[in-house]
Design a protein around this motif. Structure first.
Motif, short mmCIF file in Angstrom:
data_model
loop_
_atom_site.label_atom_id
_atom_site.label_comp_id
_atom_site.label_asym_id
_atom_site.label_seq_id
_atom_site.Cartn_x
_atom_site.Cartn_y
_atom_site.Cartn_z
N GLN A 58 75.19 46.25 44.00
CA GLN A 58 75.06 45.20 42.87
C GLN A 58 73.86 44.41 42.82
N LEU B 113 79.06 48.02 48.22
CA LEU B 113 78.88 47.72 46.83
C LEU B 113 78.06 46.60 46.44
N ASP C 12 70.96 46.69 41.67
CA ASP C 12 71.19 46.99 40.12
C ASP C 12 70.63 45.50 39.38
N GLY D 215 71.66 54.52 34.60
CA GLY D 215 73.11 53.86 34.85
C GLY D 215 73.26 52.89 36.05
N SER D 216 74.27 52.49 36.25
CA SER D 216 74.45 51.38 37.21
C SER D 216 74.82 52.16 38.46
N ARG D 217 74.26 52.10 39.60
CA ARG D 217 74.76 52.69 40.76
C ARG D 217 75.93 52.06 41.38
N SER D 218 76.07 50.77 41.42
CA SER D 218 77.22 49.95 41.67
C SER D 218 78.48 50.27 41.04
N GLU D 219 78.31 50.29 39.67
CA GLU D 219 79.56 50.85 38.85
C GLU D 219 80.05 52.18 39.26
N GLU D 220 79.30 53.11 39.33
CA GLU D 220 79.77 54.38 39.76
C GLU D 220 80.27 54.42 41.52
N TYR D 221 79.65 53.58 42.31
CA TYR D 221 80.34 53.34 43.72
C TYR D 221 81.45 52.70 43.64
N ALA D 222 81.73 51.67 42.75
CA ALA D 222 82.84 50.97 42.56
C ALA D 222 84.07 51.71 42.11
N ARG D 223 83.71 52.62 41.13
CA ARG D 223 84.88 53.60 40.75
C ARG D 223 85.14 54.45 41.99
#
Length: 144
Positions: free
Chosen positions: A31, A27, A34, A42-50
């Protein structure tokens, strides 16, 4: 819960800790990517965080339950043996880095008994056996 089930649950701790560390490192990498190269999709990190949030949360919850069970043992030597064997990462003797292996009985004996002789190792194994019995009696049966 049986002694074997208690031991199996303790042995899971290392894998849980490792999985949390690897996922959080991934993550952090996403981030950083990003920030350096924002994506129009879109943010790759936000998707992975979810995606990882429920996994990390479940792992941390199980780790906390294991830590609490060990901390609740009345005998300080039993707690120490389990903490050294299962909860604290051992060090690779060649590199000095944290290892996923369990701390050896010889190393546990050196810490607790001040020696690595066979009688010290056997004493640690007795504390371990007693601790497993006490954990098995105190942990609720696993849900099936």
């Amino acid at each position: 819960m049986t002694r074997d089930e208690a031991k199996t649950r303790l042995e899971r701790y290392t894998g849980l800790r490792l999985e949390v560390r690897i996922r959080l490192e991934r993550l952090a990498t996403l981030q950083q990517m990003d920030r350096e190269r924002p994506s129009p999709c879109g943010s790759r990190s936000e998707e992975y965080a979810r995606e990882i949030a429920p996994i990390v949360q479940a792992n941390r919850r199980e780790m906390a339950e294991i830590e609490a069970a060990v901390a609740a043992l009345p005998d300080q030597l039993e707690r120490a043996v389990l903490r050294l064997r299962y909860l604290e990462p051992s060090k690779d003797p060649r590199t000095g880095k944290n290892s996923i292996r369990h701390t050896t009985w010889k190393d546990i004996s050196a810490v607790l008994m001040g020696n690595t002789r066979e009688d010290g190792i056997h004493a640690c194994l007795r504390f371990h056996s007693n601790a497993l019995s006490h954990l098995a009696a105190s942990w609720p049966e696993p849900e099936k």
